[in-house]
Structures are given as C-alpha cells and as structure tokens.
Write a protein that holds these residues in place. Structure first.
Motif, PDB file in Angstrom:
ATOM      1  N   SER A   7       0.860  -1.180   0.000  1.00 52.77           N
ATOM      2  CA  SER A   7       0.000   0.000   0.000  1.00 52.77           C
ATOM      3  C   SER A   7       0.895   1.229   0.000  1.00 52.77           C
ATOM      4  O   SER A   7       1.882   1.283   0.740  1.00 52.77           O
ATOM      5  N   LYS A   9       0.979   5.748  -0.635  1.00 49.59           N
ATOM      6  CA  LYS A   9       0.196   6.981  -0.690  1.00 49.59           C
ATOM      7  C   LYS A   9      -0.159   7.293  -2.139  1.00 49.59           C
ATOM      8  O   LYS A   9       0.526   6.864  -3.080  1.00 49.59           O
ATOM      9  N   THR A  10      -1.207   8.043  -2.309  1.00 50.90           N
ATOM     10  CA  THR A  10      -1.680   8.410  -3.640  1.00 50.90           C
ATOM     11  C   THR A  10      -0.580   9.074  -4.455  1.00 50.90           C
ATOM     12  O   THR A  10      -0.384   8.767  -5.634  1.00 50.90           O
ATOM     13  N   LYS A  11       0.181   9.960  -3.831  1.00 49.14           N
ATOM     14  CA  LYS A  11       1.258  10.677  -4.521  1.00 49.14           C
ATOM     15  C   LYS A  11       2.327   9.703  -5.004  1.00 49.14           C
ATOM     16  O   LYS A  11       2.854   9.839  -6.115  1.00 49.14           O
ATOM     17  N   THR A  12       2.648   8.704  -4.190  1.00 53.76           N
ATOM     18  CA  THR A  12       3.654   7.721  -4.580  1.00 53.76           C
ATOM     19  C   THR A  12       3.178   6.913  -5.781  1.00 53.76           C
ATOM     20  O   THR A  12       3.941   6.670  -6.723  1.00 53.76           O
ATOM     21  N   LEU A  13       1.938   6.514  -5.768  1.00 51.23           N
ATOM     22  CA  LEU A  13       1.379   5.774  -6.903  1.00 51.23           C
ATOM     23  C   LEU A  13       1.386   6.642  -8.155  1.00 51.23           C
ATOM     24  O   LEU A  13       1.745   6.180  -9.242  1.00 51.23           O
ATOM     25  N   TYR A  14       1.016   7.902  -8.010  1.00 48.69           N
ATOM     26  CA  TYR A  14       1.036   8.830  -9.143  1.00 48.69           C
ATOM     27  C   TYR A  14       2.459   8.931  -9.709  1.00 48.69           C
ATOM     28  O   TYR A  14       2.664   8.854 -10.931  1.00 48.69           O
ATOM     29  N   ASP A  15       3.445   9.105  -8.815  1.00 44.59           N
ATOM     30  CA  ASP A  15       4.836   9.210  -9.257  1.00 44.59           C
ATOM     31  C   ASP A  15       5.290   7.935  -9.960  1.00 44.59           C
ATOM     32  O   ASP A  15       6.004   7.989 -10.968  1.00 44.59           O
ATOM     33  N   GLU A  17       3.358   5.832 -11.610  1.00 40.99           N
ATOM     34  CA  GLU A  17       2.701   5.805 -12.922  1.00 40.99           C
ATOM     35  C   GLU A  17       3.360   6.779 -13.896  1.00 40.99           C
ATOM     36  O   GLU A  17       3.486   6.486 -15.092  1.00 40.99           O
ATOM     37  N   LYS A  27       5.592  -1.222 -13.792  1.00 42.81           N
ATOM     38  CA  LYS A  27       5.661  -0.913 -12.356  1.00 42.81           C
ATOM     39  C   LYS A  27       6.559  -1.884 -11.620  1.00 42.81           C
ATOM     40  O   LYS A  27       7.302  -1.491 -10.706  1.00 42.81           O
TER      41      LYS A  27
END
Length: 78
Positions: A7, A9-15, A17, A27
């Motif tokens: 899991s 944070k949203t920002k980490t997932l955005y980065d 992607e 990924k």
C-alpha cells in the motif's frame, strides 16, 4: 517470480505511474530497481556507521584532545 502487494500513498502511486510513462518500464521493474537501490544504500549506510564507530573508538583510545566547533572557529578567527 514471487509477487508482493504493498500500500502506498496516492502521490507515490502517481509518481510511479509517471515513471512508467517516462521510462517505458512496467511498475514491477521500476519497483524492483528502486528496492534494489534502497537495499544497497542500507548496506552502505551500515558499513559507514561501522567504520565511524571503529574510528571513534580508535580516537578515544588514542587519548588525543577533542576540540569543539567553537574552539576551532575561535582558533581560525571566525
């Protein structure tokens, strides 16, 4: 190949992607590379800490005088 689920944070997932778009890597490849580098840095940090502890032990055993930053600055006229 083993798989993991994490899991983030949203920002980490955005980065992540965005990195996929920039590099063309998937990924999994980016995550594998990041973890490999992180673990390597941990090993280097542990080795640096060990060397620092050993150097400090040698210094303490030498009986040499230690100087504070204030003493050094004063001696240098700063």
């Amino acid at each position: 190949m083993p798989a993991i689920s994490v899991s983030v944070k949203t920002k980490t997932l955005y980065d992540l992607e965005q990195a996929v778009k920039r590099t063309g890597w998937n990924k999994s490849k980016i995550t594998e590379e990041a973890l490999t580098r992180f673990f390597s840095e941990l090993d280097e940090d542990a080795e640096d800490a060990k060397m620092a502890d050993e150097a400090y032990s040698r210094f303490k055993a030498s009986g040499e005088k230690a100087y504070t930053a204030s003493e050094v600055y004063k001696e240098l006229g700063l």
